[in-house]
Write an enzyme that holds these catalytic residues in place. Sequence first.
Site, PDB file in Angstrom:
ATOM      1  N   PRO A   2      29.668  36.506  40.220  1.00 44.20           N
ATOM      2  CA  PRO A   2      30.358  37.728  40.683  1.00 44.20           C
ATOM      3  C   PRO A   2      31.828  37.452  41.028  1.00 44.20           C
ATOM      4  CG  PRO A   2      28.289  37.373  41.863  1.00 44.20           C
ATOM      5  CD  PRO A   2      28.552  36.142  41.083  1.00 44.20           C
ATOM      6  N   GLU A   3      32.707  38.310  40.530  1.00 42.49           N
ATOM      7  CA  GLU A   3      34.134  38.204  40.818  1.00 42.49           C
ATOM      8  C   GLU A   3      34.540  39.453  41.602  1.00 42.49           C
ATOM      9  OE1 GLU A   3      36.334  37.136  37.239  1.00 42.49           O
ATOM     10  OE2 GLU A   3      34.533  36.292  36.340  1.00 42.49           O
TER      11      GLU A   3
END
Length: 282
Positions: A2-3
């Site tokens: 996840p960014e």
Amino acid sequence: MPELPEVETVRRQLEPEVVGATITSLTVSDPRWSTPLAPEELGDVVVGRRVLALRRRGKYLDWVLEGEVHLLMHLRMTGTLLLDPGEDYAHTRVELTLDESRRLLFVDPRRFGTGQLVVGDRELDSFYATRLGVEPFDESFTPALLRALARGRRGPIKSFLLDQRQIAGIGNIYADEALFRTGVHPLRPAGALRPTDYARLRDAIREVLSAGIDAQGASIDDFRHLDGARGSFQDRFLVHRREGEPCVVCGTTIRKLVVGGRGTYVCERCQPAPRRRRSVAA
Ligand SMILES: [Zn+2]
């Protein structure tokens, strides 16, 4: 992994559900999650406190609790938050109850996710100051700032973009997509772009992160929404994970390289490779 867009997606989904609620229990079944605090120590502080806000900084999700208490969750590689799941999940490391009725699970097969406690708003600023650089949507993130941050750096621009202490929130997906849109090869030395490239790169970073948020994140591996649904940005990648496919702009075959240990995707026509250094200057 996840960014920024994935964490922001979770934040937006979770915020209306949890703000105003009180944390009524916290069960940490994997003590590594709350290190250096023991699970009971963390529970002693957060249980009984009301959630005042849910914020994001970089890839951190900040549960702002009464009394300047901040519970900072980081999903790292495979962390997922699920709200009121109909079933139990394998790899659940943390279970949190809100208002004695709602269940939130932190599911994390690779176990790199964390929950850290920071008490005091000033302490929170110090915590972030040593770990995170500029926030991409902050007005201070100008082309001039990007150029100044990169000045003198000989390492690849891709590695520079992944360094959370420079710019917060960008990971492997969005770095590749931003560099493609800028026409800059990932191996170009970070400090050696043309001034106009820094301006275009700044714009491209914001553009791809916004597109990622609009698509509710990318689900190429474990990332899921609060209800288990997938994001859709993976369907809009222009280069990332498109090895062997034609470039959408020029038709050249997308190549996969390894930059700083990370799989990196590039169209070497749209993003010309840096020239090799010559031993004799022309
Ligand atoms: Zn191309």
